[in-house]
Design a protein around this motif. Sequence first.
Motif, PDB file in Angstrom:
ATOM      1  N   UNK A   1      83.002 -13.965 -73.780  1.00  7.38           N
ATOM      2  CA  UNK A   1      82.880 -13.689 -75.213  1.00  7.38           C
ATOM      3  C   UNK A   1      83.100 -12.224 -75.552  1.00  7.38           C
ATOM      4  N   UNK A   2      83.291 -11.383 -74.556  1.00  3.51           N
ATOM      5  CA  UNK A   2      83.382  -9.956 -74.793  1.00  3.51           C
ATOM      6  C   UNK A   2      84.673  -9.523 -75.472  1.00  3.51           C
ATOM      7  N   UNK A   3      84.609  -8.368 -76.108  1.00  3.50           N
ATOM      8  CA  UNK A   3      85.772  -7.777 -76.761  1.00  3.50           C
ATOM      9  C   UNK A   3      86.635  -7.047 -75.734  1.00  3.50           C
TER      10      UNK A   3
ATOM     11  N   UNK B   1      83.623 -13.170 -79.749  1.00  2.00           N
ATOM     12  CA  UNK B   1      83.323 -14.537 -80.165  1.00  2.00           C
ATOM     13  C   UNK B   1      81.842 -14.791 -79.915  1.00  2.00           C
ATOM     14  N   UNK B   2      81.368 -15.940 -80.364  1.00  2.00           N
ATOM     15  CA  UNK B   2      79.939 -16.199 -80.350  1.00  2.00           C
ATOM     16  C   UNK B   2      79.339 -16.204 -78.949  1.00  2.00           C
ATOM     17  N   UNK B   3      78.194 -15.535 -78.812  1.00  2.00           N
ATOM     18  CA  UNK B   3      77.351 -15.749 -77.641  1.00  2.00           C
ATOM     19  C   UNK B   3      76.684 -17.115 -77.798  1.00  2.00           C
ATOM     20  N   UNK B   4      76.073 -17.615 -76.741  1.00  2.00           N
ATOM     21  CA  UNK B   4      75.343 -18.870 -76.842  1.00  2.00           C
ATOM     22  C   UNK B   4      74.187 -18.724 -77.824  1.00  2.00           C
ATOM     23  N   UNK B   5      73.893 -19.816 -78.552  1.00  4.81           N
ATOM     24  CA  UNK B   5      72.668 -19.853 -79.349  1.00  4.81           C
ATOM     25  C   UNK B   5      71.504 -19.855 -78.367  1.00  4.81           C
ATOM     26  N   UNK B   6      70.541 -18.988 -78.592  1.00  9.71           N
ATOM     27  CA  UNK B   6      69.479 -18.843 -77.596  1.00  9.71           C
ATOM     28  C   UNK B   6      68.163 -18.428 -78.229  1.00  9.71           C
ATOM     29  N   UNK B   7      67.091 -18.671 -77.470  1.00  6.19           N
ATOM     30  CA  UNK B   7      65.762 -18.198 -77.821  1.00  6.19           C
ATOM     31  C   UNK B   7      65.088 -17.757 -76.531  1.00  6.19           C
ATOM     32  N   UNK B   8      64.061 -16.939 -76.672  1.00  8.82           N
ATOM     33  CA  UNK B   8      63.357 -16.410 -75.509  1.00  8.82           C
ATOM     34  C   UNK B   8      61.869 -16.743 -75.594  1.00  8.82           C
ATOM     35  N   UNK B   9      61.201 -16.874 -74.458  1.00 11.21           N
ATOM     36  CA  UNK B   9      59.797 -17.284 -74.458  1.00 11.21           C
ATOM     37  C   UNK B   9      58.847 -16.142 -74.790  1.00 11.21           C
TER      38      UNK B   9
ATOM     39  N   UNK C   1      69.029 -17.100 -82.027  1.00  9.56           N
ATOM     40  CA  UNK C   1      70.005 -16.097 -82.433  1.00  9.56           C
ATOM     41  C   UNK C   1      71.273 -16.262 -81.609  1.00  9.56           C
ATOM     42  N   UNK C   2      72.371 -15.806 -82.175  1.00 13.47           N
ATOM     43  CA  UNK C   2      73.667 -15.855 -81.498  1.00 13.47           C
ATOM     44  C   UNK C   2      74.557 -14.797 -82.125  1.00 13.47           C
ATOM     45  N   UNK C   3      74.766 -13.688 -81.419  1.00 16.97           N
ATOM     46  CA  UNK C   3      75.639 -12.642 -81.936  1.00 16.97           C
ATOM     47  C   UNK C   3      77.071 -13.170 -81.972  1.00 16.97           C
ATOM     48  N   UNK C   4      77.803 -12.808 -83.027  1.00 21.14           N
ATOM     49  CA  UNK C   4      79.124 -13.374 -83.267  1.00 21.14           C
ATOM     50  C   UNK C   4      80.261 -12.400 -82.989  1.00 21.14           C
ATOM     51  N   UNK C   5      80.174 -11.200 -83.507  1.00 18.97           N
ATOM     52  CA  UNK C   5      81.256 -10.237 -83.316  1.00 18.97           C
ATOM     53  C   UNK C   5      80.774  -8.848 -83.669  1.00 18.97           C
ATOM     54  N   UNK C   6      81.390  -7.855 -83.026  1.00 21.08           N
ATOM     55  CA  UNK C   6      81.085  -6.472 -83.343  1.00 21.08           C
ATOM     56  C   UNK C   6      80.486  -5.718 -82.167  1.00 21.08           C
TER      57      UNK C   6
END
Length: 399
Positions: free
Chosen positions: A14-16, A79-87, A263-268
């Motif tokens: 997903x990296x730029x 592009x999008x990282x995986x949708x994720x959550x942390x404990x 959360x899922x970072x998309x771009x930038x």
Amino acid sequence: MLIPISNTPRDYSWGSVDLIPALEGREPTGRPEAEVWYGDHPGCPSVVAGGSGQTLDEALAAAGEQPLPFLLKVLAAASSLSIQAHPTIAQARESFAREEDAGVPRDAADRLYRDANHKPEIIVALSDEFRALVGIRPLDDTRRLVAALGEGPARAALMQRLGAPVGAEGADGAATGADAAAPASVVRDLLAWALTDADADLVADLVRALERADSDEFAEEIATLRAAAADFPGDPGLIVALLMNLVILRPGQALFAPAGVLHAYQSGLGVELMAASDNVLRGGLTPKHVDVPELMRVVDVATGPAPLVVPQEIAPGVREYAPPVSDFALTAVTVTADQPVTVALRGPAIVLATAGEVEVRTADAVVSLVPGAAVYVGREDRVEVSGAGAVFVAQPGRA
């Protein structure tokens, strides 16, 4: 004590290709460059300057220093990282012990808890815009978005599960049924359904609906969902993404993802700071392992606006981002040639340059930095930054 450090960019898909090279002022390699890690995390510890090959965790152990409670990164998404959550930390400790007792290898693809720590995180935008999906938006807003999809099986199924059977919602998509008063229950049921029971035909119909959807209010959201659908064909995580707040950060703006928040970072391009952990529960938009029951155990199903962080200006040119955690705080510092800045420290720190040319100075040492270069600061109660440029200082939090 000042220890200059560096690291090799991680080449996640997903990296730029160009954002990190542009920051560092070099030519792209042609490969994705997703993250650069600054810290002593064993997953990818920084390397100490000087050519010895020693890593920062080795250097700190040799000096009798404790491991850092945080991990600093530069993150560059195309592009999008995986949708994720942390404990939470309690969930991480219990679940890490459970997987250890079960003998699950720590590097196994289906291992969920690789350490016993939580992983709250903050990201500050460096690029002109940084896009992210974060948290669950208010359900009435999502109902209006779904209403814009037009007639079809996906719209009908989603409206029903959002507590608004087709034909029962108002003109603005607001629910009229009893479920409108219980958003947490609606969200929990919808997430579990999306990741376990939503079939390929329904996801395909959602993709078609997004292609023909037209909404001034949700134009950016629809564009983001279309891009995710193209990058992850058939992934039911698209339904999860449809429920989430879209945030478009400008330079210096930040968001915070505490325990449980999807959360899922998309771009930038951004500077990311987190607790020193690698515990990730995924919820779609990924080829990696998704454990739905465990995700549902930790996910926060509260609805509301995105959790943004407003920095506090503590001195001219000095802004602190201080989310409510003790693991870390992040300070943004801008200096001019005639105005050095002193930053007070509460413990070990990492200073990362992101613009110009600066010097980081203590009572008995000085290190010069250019964008992408960093230095570990230990056994100091303050550090002076001079020159003309910008740095971020990561250190333990106040909480």
